[in-house]
Design a protein around this motif. Structure first.
Motif: not given
Length: 359
Positions: A111-116
């Motif tokens: 989830p965080a990697l998609v936003r990054q």
């Protein structure tokens, strides 16, 4: 990494053991010291050591944890001496299967990697595709990824490399820009980010967005530490020209987190990622086998139809020299005319018998 004689810190493994003995998470330790969770993880793995401004605070925290652990152990020993308890064997920790370990890493990082990745590219669909491809590659190479010191960093670097590939500009689905964020401030920040060179943008995101320190950022971007520092300085200056309020690194970190959180980007389920990755692997494996069989068949056909002996090629035609030219027919003489008439008249009656003349 070995501990230097003058360092007041215990070895990296002991740092983690002290934290876990008091049931503290890396996030809680990071909040007490004033650093990011990634920095604490790097300290506990031994990749980096605290700087001078954080060294004393981290050393005091570890010392207090060691003292609390010793007091708890003394208390437990005293209780055991006064009231012995039956020894109950501790249950063995269940070992995770490769699929379970992969799913845990995916649910923690995706989830965080998609936003990054969205901040890195400005494209929502490309961000999801990059993360999905990175985890599919990680699942194909899971024995190596699982033994890596930082599996999350391995997947992050792979996703960033895929997202920043220049070949995406030739794909029809990525030729036109996506709708910008609704907020005007978010649009300005995203536009300023996308104007930076890809290497500067990646360095800024890793350092001020993810929270890696400078050596970790340089290692992940495959650059030297001075080069990473130079990129970070120029990237911050370029953003400050458009948004002066982001000259403060703390404010920049907060705004990057807010911009990434405003976009509702969802990653697919880990089971779907593993299934699609396995299907893609089977497809390319079968395609490679079919291509190899085609090459073998073409080679066999060529060997069977090829001539078994050498046949010299025909030489090109050449003019023959020394032959006298062919004479053309001319007028006949009187004797030749008489002979011609005689032959024609004799042909009607048949030739006369030739008798040998007596000598």
């Amino acid at each position: 990494m070995t501990q230097s004689p003058e360092s007041p810190l215990p070895p990296p493994k002991e740092r983690r053991r002290l934290r876990e003995s008091r049931s503290l998470t890396q996030v809680q330790v990071a909040e007490r010291i004033g650093v990011s969770r990634a920095t604490v993880r790097a300290w506990e793995t031994g990749r980096t050591t605290p700087k001078a401004e954080r060294l004393e605070a981290y050393a005091q925290l570890l010392a207090s944890l060691a003292a609390d652990t010793a007091d708890a152990a003394d208390t437990a020993n005293a209780v055991e001496d006064t009231a012995p308890q039956p020894v109950i064997p501790a249950p063995a920790a269940p070992s995770l299967t490769p699929a379970q370990a992969f799913d845990a890493l995916y649910e923690f990082c995706a989830p965080a990697l998609v936003r990054q990745t969205y901040l890195l590219t400005g494209r929502r669909e490309l961000a999801r595709e990059s993360v999905e491809r990175a985890f599919q590659l990680a699942w194909q190479q899971w024995p190596q990824v699982a033994q890596d010191r930082d599996p999350a960093g391995w997947v992050r670097a792979t996703a960033y490399e895929y997202a920043l590939s220049p070949w995406h500009s030739f794909r029809p689905r990525y030729r036109h820009p996506e709708p910008p964020p609704a907020d005007a401030g978010d649009r300005t920040l995203l536009h300023a980010l996308l104007k930076l060179p890809p290497s500067y943008r990646r360095t800024l995101l890793l350092y001020d967005g993810v929270g890696l320190n400078l050596p970790e950022t340089a290692a992940e971007t495959e650059a030297s530490t001075p080069a990473a520092a130079n990129r970070l300085t120029h990237a911050r200056a370029a953003l400050a020209e458009h948004l002066p309020e982001l000259s403060d690194p703390v404010a920049l970190h907060r705004r990057l987190a807010e911009l990434a959180s405003t976009e509702r980007l969802r990653a697919p389920q880990p089971t779907t990622v593993r299934t699609v990755g396995e299907q893609r692997t089977r497809f390319w494996t079968r395609a490679a086998i079919a291509f190899t069989v085609a090459i073998i068949g073409a080679t066999s056909l060529t060997l069977r139809t090829a001539p078994t002996r050498y046949e010299a090629p025909l030489a090109p035609a050449q003019a023959v020299r020394g032959v006298p030219p062919r004479a053309a027919l001319g007028p006949l003489s009187g004797a030749e005319l008489k002979l011609q008439a005689k032959l024609r008249s004799a042909a009607a009656r048949g030739p006369e018998r030739v008798l040998p003349l007596p000598r």
